[in-house]
Design a protein around this motif. Structure first.
Motif, PDB file in Angstrom:
ATOM      1  N   SER A 205      -9.478   5.044  12.127  1.00 53.04           N
ATOM      2  CA  SER A 205     -10.729   5.747  11.712  1.00 53.04           C
ATOM      3  C   SER A 205     -11.206   5.042  10.630  1.00 53.04           C
ATOM      4  O   SER A 205     -12.596   5.091  10.689  1.00 53.04           O
ATOM      5  N   ALA A 206     -10.877   4.276   9.872  1.00 53.45           N
ATOM      6  CA  ALA A 206     -11.365   3.423   8.857  1.00 53.45           C
ATOM      7  C   ALA A 206     -11.999   2.149   9.162  1.00 53.45           C
ATOM      8  O   ALA A 206     -12.851   1.562   8.507  1.00 53.45           O
ATOM      9  N   GLY A 207     -11.200   1.432   9.953  1.00 50.90           N
ATOM     10  CA  GLY A 207     -11.492   0.105  10.425  1.00 50.90           C
ATOM     11  C   GLY A 207     -10.757  -0.858   9.575  1.00 50.90           C
ATOM     12  O   GLY A 207     -10.002  -0.765   8.427  1.00 50.90           O
ATOM     13  N   ALA A 208     -10.766  -2.168  10.005  1.00 55.15           N
ATOM     14  CA  ALA A 208      -9.802  -3.429   9.321  1.00 55.15           C
ATOM     15  C   ALA A 208     -10.362  -3.629   7.973  1.00 55.15           C
ATOM     16  O   ALA A 208      -9.635  -3.887   7.081  1.00 55.15           O
ATOM     17  N   GLU A 209     -11.683  -3.740   7.708  1.00 54.32           N
ATOM     18  CA  GLU A 209     -12.059  -4.149   6.517  1.00 54.32           C
ATOM     19  C   GLU A 209     -11.766  -3.230   5.553  1.00 54.32           C
ATOM     20  O   GLU A 209     -11.494  -3.640   4.306  1.00 54.32           O
ATOM     21  N   TYR A 210     -11.806  -2.002   5.667  1.00 53.05           N
ATOM     22  CA  TYR A 210     -11.613  -0.929   4.740  1.00 53.05           C
ATOM     23  C   TYR A 210     -10.064  -0.965   4.491  1.00 53.05           C
ATOM     24  O   TYR A 210      -9.553  -0.657   3.522  1.00 53.05           O
ATOM     25  N   MET A 211      -9.027  -1.202   5.480  1.00 49.84           N
ATOM     26  CA  MET A 211      -7.801  -1.002   5.445  1.00 49.84           C
ATOM     27  C   MET A 211      -6.927  -2.431   5.015  1.00 49.84           C
ATOM     28  O   MET A 211      -5.793  -2.398   4.981  1.00 49.84           O
ATOM     29  N   GLN A 212      -7.671  -3.438   4.495  1.00 46.45           N
ATOM     30  CA  GLN A 212      -6.952  -4.659   4.578  1.00 46.45           C
ATOM     31  C   GLN A 212      -6.172  -4.969   3.273  1.00 46.45           C
ATOM     32  O   GLN A 212      -5.107  -5.448   3.610  1.00 46.45           O
ATOM     33  N   ASP A 213      -6.120  -4.008   2.407  1.00 51.07           N
ATOM     34  CA  ASP A 213      -5.229  -4.274   1.166  1.00 51.07           C
ATOM     35  C   ASP A 213      -4.559  -2.772   1.103  1.00 51.07           C
ATOM     36  O   ASP A 213      -3.863  -2.617  -0.092  1.00 51.07           O
ATOM     37  N   MET A 214      -4.491  -2.166   2.028  1.00 53.10           N
ATOM     38  CA  MET A 214      -3.830  -0.790   1.944  1.00 53.10           C
ATOM     39  C   MET A 214      -2.839  -0.611   2.922  1.00 53.10           C
ATOM     40  O   MET A 214      -2.929  -1.255   4.192  1.00 53.10           O
ATOM     41  N   TYR A 215      -1.796   0.268   2.477  1.00 54.89           N
ATOM     42  CA  TYR A 215      -0.946   0.472   3.573  1.00 54.89           C
ATOM     43  C   TYR A 215       0.084   1.649   3.034  1.00 54.89           C
ATOM     44  O   TYR A 215      -0.037   2.118   1.914  1.00 54.89           O
ATOM     45  N   ALA A 216       0.565   2.228   3.903  1.00 53.22           N
ATOM     46  CA  ALA A 216       1.299   3.818   3.842  1.00 53.22           C
ATOM     47  C   ALA A 216       2.753   3.291   3.202  1.00 53.22           C
ATOM     48  O   ALA A 216       3.446   2.414   3.560  1.00 53.22           O
ATOM     49  N   THR A 217       3.063   4.097   1.905  1.00 57.48           N
ATOM     50  CA  THR A 217       4.252   3.666   1.487  1.00 57.48           C
ATOM     51  C   THR A 217       5.152   5.043   0.865  1.00 57.48           C
ATOM     52  O   THR A 217       4.489   6.018   0.545  1.00 57.48           O
ATOM     53  N   SER A 218       6.327   4.967   0.666  1.00 62.17           N
ATOM     54  CA  SER A 218       7.246   5.821   0.114  1.00 62.17           C
ATOM     55  C   SER A 218       8.360   4.813  -0.552  1.00 62.17           C
ATOM     56  O   SER A 218       8.905   4.394  -0.179  1.00 62.17           O
ATOM     57  N   GLU A 219       8.125   4.987  -1.912  1.00 62.52           N
ATOM     58  CA  GLU A 219       8.967   4.051  -2.983  1.00 62.52           C
ATOM     59  C   GLU A 219       9.744   4.952  -3.820  1.00 62.52           C
ATOM     60  O   GLU A 219       9.017   5.701  -4.450  1.00 62.52           O
ATOM     61  N   THR A 220      10.946   4.683  -3.988  1.00 63.82           N
ATOM     62  CA  THR A 220      11.725   5.274  -4.893  1.00 63.82           C
ATOM     63  C   THR A 220      12.623   4.575  -5.669  1.00 63.82           C
ATOM     64  O   THR A 220      13.246   3.406  -5.192  1.00 63.82           O
ATOM     65  N   ASP A 221      12.233   4.478  -6.910  1.00 66.76           N
ATOM     66  CA  ASP A 221      13.184   3.580  -7.962  1.00 66.76           C
ATOM     67  C   ASP A 221      13.897   4.709  -8.798  1.00 66.76           C
ATOM     68  O   ASP A 221      13.538   5.859  -8.607  1.00 66.76           O
ATOM     69  N   GLY A 222      14.761   3.933  -9.560  1.00 71.23           N
ATOM     70  CA  GLY A 222      15.896   4.855 -10.300  1.00 71.23           C
ATOM     71  C   GLY A 222      16.606   4.283 -11.219  1.00 71.23           C
ATOM     72  O   GLY A 222      16.652   2.921 -11.298  1.00 71.23           O
TER      73      GLY A 222
ATOM     74  N   LEU B 268      -1.811   7.536   2.749  1.00 71.39           N
ATOM     75  CA  LEU B 268      -3.383   7.060   2.830  1.00 71.39           C
ATOM     76  C   LEU B 268      -4.149   8.360   3.119  1.00 71.39           C
ATOM     77  O   LEU B 268      -5.221   8.231   3.724  1.00 71.39           O
ATOM     78  N   GLY B 269      -3.911   9.369   2.367  1.00 65.03           N
ATOM     79  CA  GLY B 269      -4.677  10.504   2.230  1.00 65.03           C
ATOM     80  C   GLY B 269      -5.600  10.559   0.966  1.00 65.03           C
ATOM     81  O   GLY B 269      -6.254   9.465   0.664  1.00 65.03           O
ATOM     82  N   VAL B 270      -5.958  11.678   0.417  1.00 64.44           N
ATOM     83  CA  VAL B 270      -6.979  11.623  -0.496  1.00 64.44           C
ATOM     84  C   VAL B 270      -6.431  11.035  -1.824  1.00 64.44           C
ATOM     85  O   VAL B 270      -7.214   9.988  -2.464  1.00 64.44           O
ATOM     86  N   HIS B 271      -5.364  10.986  -2.112  1.00 68.56           N
ATOM     87  CA  HIS B 271      -4.731  10.449  -3.281  1.00 68.56           C
ATOM     88  C   HIS B 271      -3.194  10.454  -2.968  1.00 68.56           C
ATOM     89  O   HIS B 271      -2.423  10.947  -2.227  1.00 68.56           O
ATOM     90  N   PRO B 272      -2.471   9.502  -3.987  1.00 70.04           N
ATOM     91  CA  PRO B 272      -0.913   9.249  -3.683  1.00 70.04           C
ATOM     92  C   PRO B 272      -0.149  10.615  -4.384  1.00 70.04           C
ATOM     93  O   PRO B 272      -0.860  11.493  -5.161  1.00 70.04           O
ATOM     94  N   ASP B 273       1.016  10.727  -3.935  1.00 70.16           N
ATOM     95  CA  ASP B 273       1.839  11.906  -4.712  1.00 70.16           C
ATOM     96  C   ASP B 273       3.002  11.056  -5.375  1.00 70.16           C
ATOM     97  O   ASP B 273       3.388  10.114  -4.967  1.00 70.16           O
ATOM     98  N   TYR B 274       3.649  11.849  -6.301  1.00 67.03           N
ATOM     99  CA  TYR B 274       4.860  11.258  -7.140  1.00 67.03           C
ATOM    100  C   TYR B 274       5.598  12.325  -7.461  1.00 67.03           C
ATOM    101  O   TYR B 274       5.080  13.613  -7.525  1.00 67.03           O
TER     102      TYR B 274
ATOM    103  N   TYR C 284      -0.453   4.964   8.811  1.00 68.67           N
ATOM    104  CA  TYR C 284      -1.118   3.720   8.845  1.00 68.67           C
ATOM    105  C   TYR C 284      -2.214   3.426  10.063  1.00 68.67           C
ATOM    106  O   TYR C 284      -3.459   3.200  10.066  1.00 68.67           O
ATOM    107  N   ALA C 285      -1.606   3.540  11.206  1.00 68.76           N
ATOM    108  CA  ALA C 285      -2.398   3.286  12.484  1.00 68.76           C
ATOM    109  C   ALA C 285      -3.316   4.446  12.762  1.00 68.76           C
ATOM    110  O   ALA C 285      -4.679   3.896  13.089  1.00 68.76           O
TER     111      ALA C 285
END
Length: 603
Positions: free
Chosen positions: A167-184, A205-211, A161-162
Motif C-alpha cells: 500500500s505504501a510503496g518501496a520508497e516509503y518503506m525503505q527504512d521501515m520493518y515490522a518488529t517485536s523486540e523484547t529486552d530484559g 507498521l501501524g499509526v504508532h509503535p506499542d511498548y 510488512y508485505a
C-alpha cells in the motif's frame, strides 16, 4: 569462580548449627529424643511377682497377700527440635537474547529488512542447574515455548510488512520493518525466587509503535511459574496501597484515568491472570501499560509496593532476601532507594547530556533529587547498576568509549561522590555469541550471565601483554563499594597463539602461580595463553602445531587455535616477563617481536 565454564557459587551451609541442635548433654537445654529401643526398654512394665500358695490356716487367721510392685512410669518423650532454616543463597542466571530477521532478496542491489523478532531465553549455569533441577526444567520449558512460537511470530510480522509495502510503496518503506523486540534483565535470583523484567517494543507498521513492561517469575524450589497470587497474600489490601500510590505519584493524571475500582474488579474477575509484575529484593512492582488505565499518550504507570512498608500483604517466603544485591538502572526511569539511611527513599535517576550535534558522545548524570554528579568521560553508551552492599548503595557505571574501551565508575550514593582517579578498564562479560545466515535472513544469539550478586561476579578487562587480548577474573564489592579481586590472575579469553622464534628463557610455575624453577622454551614451539597478571607477565603452555592455523603476509603473522585446549597444570606452564618501560617491549632484553611470532596489538 570461572563463570565462563558456567560454574556457580555454593554458600557454606549451617552444618555447625544443625549439629548443635541434635546433640549435647542430657542436662542441657537441647531436647533429647530417645530411640525406639530405649523407649520400649523403659516403658515396658516389669512382671508382677506371683502370689504365694495359700496354706491351710487356722480358721481365725486370714493369709496375707503379697502386693504387686508398682510399675515404673515411662519417661515423657520430648518433641524433636525444629530443623535449622537454611539461609537464602544466590542463584546464577543466564539470559540469552535470540534475534531472527527476515530480509527481502528480490532486489539484489537493495538490502531491505522486512521483519525482526527478538525474545529472551532464560537458563541456569550448569552447577546451579544441578542444584535446582526443577527450576532448570521450568526455565527450559519457558524458553522452549518461546522457540516454538518464533516461526509463527516471524511469519505474522513479515505478512504485516508485505501489506504495508503493497500500500505504501518501496520508497516509503525503505527504512521501515515490522518488529517485536523484547529486552530484559534479572531483578532477583536466589534460592526462593527468580524474577526477570521484560521490556517489549512492537511496531506492526501501524499509526504508532506499542511498548509493554512486564516480567516472569519462578519459584526456585519447584520451578513453577508464579502468579501474583503466590507472592501477594492480601490482594485487596495490596491494590488499596497501589491506588494510594497512583494518586500520589501520578497526581497530575489520576483524575483522567479509568475508575480504579472497576479496573481492579476486572482483574479479580480474571483471577489476576492479566497482571504485569515482577518481584525484586525490596518489593513487588506492578505495571499498567498504555491503554490499561488511560490513553496511549498517558504512557505507562509503574507502582512498587515495598516489603518493609507493608510486610503483612506478602507471602513470608519471598520476604527472605539476600543481604547484598543488584538493582539494574535504565535511563530516565527513577529507582527509589534510601541513599542515606534515614528511612526515606529518594528517586535516583540516570540521565545524559549530548555532545555537539552530529557527535555520539555522552556524559552521564546521577541525581537523587537533592544532589547530582556528572561523569564527563564522554563515552558512547553505558550499563548502569545500583549495588546494595549490606544496606549501603553504590552506582556501578560501565562506560564504553573509543575502540570499545570499557571503564568503570563507582559512585557512593550516600555522599553522591566518586574518586576521579579510580577508572579501571572493566566491563561485564558476555558468555556466548552465535550467528547464522538463513535463506531468507539471519539468526543470532547473545548470552550473558546476569549481574545479580555483588559478593561474586566476573569482570572483563583488556590485557596488553604479548599482544592485545581480554582477561577476566572474579571480584566482590569491597567496603567502599569498589570491586576487589578474589583471584590473583586473569584468565585470558583469546584464540591467539604465539610461536617461539628462538630459545626463550623463562620460569616454570604451578597452578597457584608459584615459581618452581627455570626453563627454556625450544625454538619453534607453539604456545597458547593461560593467564596473566594484567600488567607485565603472561603464563603460556605448549599447543600442538596441528591445532594451529597461521595467516599473514610479509608485514604480520597471525596464528590462532579454534579448538583451544584447556590448561593442563600437570604439564609445564611457562611464565614470560615483559619489560614495558619503553617501546618496543622487551623479553629477556630483546624486542618481543623477535622472540615470538604472532604478537598483535589493537589500536
Amino acid at each position: 569462580m570461572n563463570f565462563r565454564k558456567l560454574t556457580a557459587v555454593v554458600l557454606v551451609c549451617l552444618m555447625a548449627l544443625s549439629m548443635a541442635a541434635c546433640g549435647g548433654r542430657p542436662d542441657s537445654q537441647v531436647n533429647i529424643v530417645p530411640t525406639m529401643a530405649e523407649t520400649q526398654a523403659v516403658t515396658k512394665a516389669p512382671e508382677t511377682t506371683a502370689a504365694p500358695e495359700t496354706t491351710v490356716a487356722p480358721e481365725t487367721a486370714a493369709p496375707e497377700t503379697t502386693a504387686a510392685p508398682e510399675t515404673t512410669a515411662a519417661p515423657e518423650t520430648t518433641a524433636a527440635p525444629e530443623p535449622v532454616k537454611e539461609a537464602v543463597r544466590p542463584v546464577h542466571v543466564i539470559l540469552d537474547t535470540v534475534d531472527q530477521g527476515v530480509v527481502d532478496h528480490s532486489d539484489p542491489a537493495v538490502y531491505r529488512k522486512m521483519a525482526e523478532y527478538q525474545y529472551m531465553r532464560i537458563m541456569l549455569t550448569d552447577e546451579d542447574a544441578e542444584k535446582y533441577p526443577e527450576l532448570a526444567k521450568g526455565l527450559s520449558d519457558y524458553s522452549n515455548q518461546k522457540d516454538e512460537n518464533r516461526g509463527e511470530v516471524i511469519s505474522d510480522l513479515a505478512a504485516a510488512y508485505a501489506d504495508a509495502f503493497a500500500s505504501a510503496g518501496a520508497e516509503y518503506m525503505q527504512d521501515m520493518y515490522a518488529t517485536s523486540e523484547t529486552d530484559g534483565y534479572v531483578v532477583r535470583a536466589d534460592s526462593n525466587v527468580v524474577s526477570v523484567f521484560l521490556d517489549n517494543y512492537q511496531y506492526w507498521l501501524g499509526v504508532h509503535p506499542d511498548y509493554m513492561y512486564g516480567g516472569v517469575s519462578f519459584d526456585t524450589e519447584t520451578g513453577r511459574e508464579l502468579s501474583i497470587k503466590d507472592v501477594v497474600t492480601d490482594l485487596e489490601k495490596f491494590y488499596d496501597i497501589v491506588d494510594e500510590k497512583l494518586k500520589d505519584e501520578y497526581a497530575d493524571i489520576y483524575e483522567y484515568m479509568v475508575d480504579f475500582n472497576d479496573y481492579r474488579h476486572d482483574l479479580a474477575h480474571d483471577d489476576y491472570s492479566c497482571v504485569s509484575w515482577i518481584i525484586d529484593n525490596e518489593g513487588v512492582t506492578v505495571f499498567f501499560n498504555p491503554y490499561e488505565l488511560g490513553s496511549y499518550a498517558m504512557g505507562a504507570q509503574i507502582i512498587k509496593v515495598y516489603f518493609d512498608e507493608n510486610p503483612e500483604v506478602f507471602n513470608e517466603k519471598y520476604l527472605e532476601t539476600l543481604p547484598s544485591y543488584v538493582i539494574p538502572v535504565e535511563r530516565d526511569i527513577p529507582v527509589k532507594v534510601d541513599v542515606n539511611g534515614d528511612g526515606k527513599r529518594e528517586d535516583v535517576v540516570l540521565s545524559y547530556n549530548s555532545a555537539d550535534e552530529g557527535e555520539y558522545y555522552y556524559t552521564w548524570v546521577i541525581s537523587d533529587g537533592r544532589r547530582s554528579v556528572e561523569i564527563d568521560d564522554w563515552s558512547y553508551y553505558e550499563y548502569t547498576y545500583i549495588i546494595c552492599k549490606d544496606g549501603h548503595y553504590y552506582v556501578y557505571l560501565f562506560e564504553t568509549s573509543d575502540n570499545d574501551y570499557s571503564m568503570l565508575r563507582v559512585i557512593d550514593l550516600a555522599t553522591m561522590d566518586y574518586d576521579p582517579d579510580y577508572c579501571p578498564n572493566a566491563s561485564l562479560i558476555g558468555y556466548d555469541s552465535q550467528y547464522e545466515e538463513l535463506e531468507n535472513g539471519y539468526w543470532r544469539s547473545n548470552s550473558a550471565i546476569a549481574f545479580t550478586d555483588p559478593e561474586e561476579f566476573e569482570l572483563l578487562q583488556r590485557v596488553e601483554v604479548l599482544g592485545t587480548k581480554s582477561g577476566y577474573r572474579t571480584y566482590h564489592a569491597g567496603r567502599n563499594g569498589q570491586p576487589e579481586s578474589s583471584e590473583d590472575y586473569l584468565k585470558l579469553d583469546t584464540w591467539s597463539v604465539l610461536k617461539a622464534l628462538q630459545p626463550v628463557k623463562c620460569k616454570l610455575v604451578d597452578e597457584a602461580g608459584n615459581v618452581k624453577g627455570d626453563a627454556v622454551i625450544a625454538e619453534g614451539t607453539y604456545l597458547f595463553f593461560v593467564r596473566s597478571d594484567g600488567e607485565n607477565t603472561a603464563d603460556l603452555q605448549e599447543v600442538k602445531k596441528s591445532l594451529v592455523t597461521e595467516e599473514g603476509n610479509e608485514w604480520y603473522t597471525y596464528m590462532y587455535c579454534e579448538n583451544m585446549p584447556d590448561p593442563d597444570f600437570g604439564k609445564d606452564v611457562y611464565r614470560i616477563e615483559v619489560d614495558q618501560s619503553d617501546w618496543p617491549f622487551l623479553v629477556n632484553g630483546v624486542d618481543e617481536s623477535e622472540v615470538f611470532a604472532g604478537i598483535q596489538y589493537a589500536g
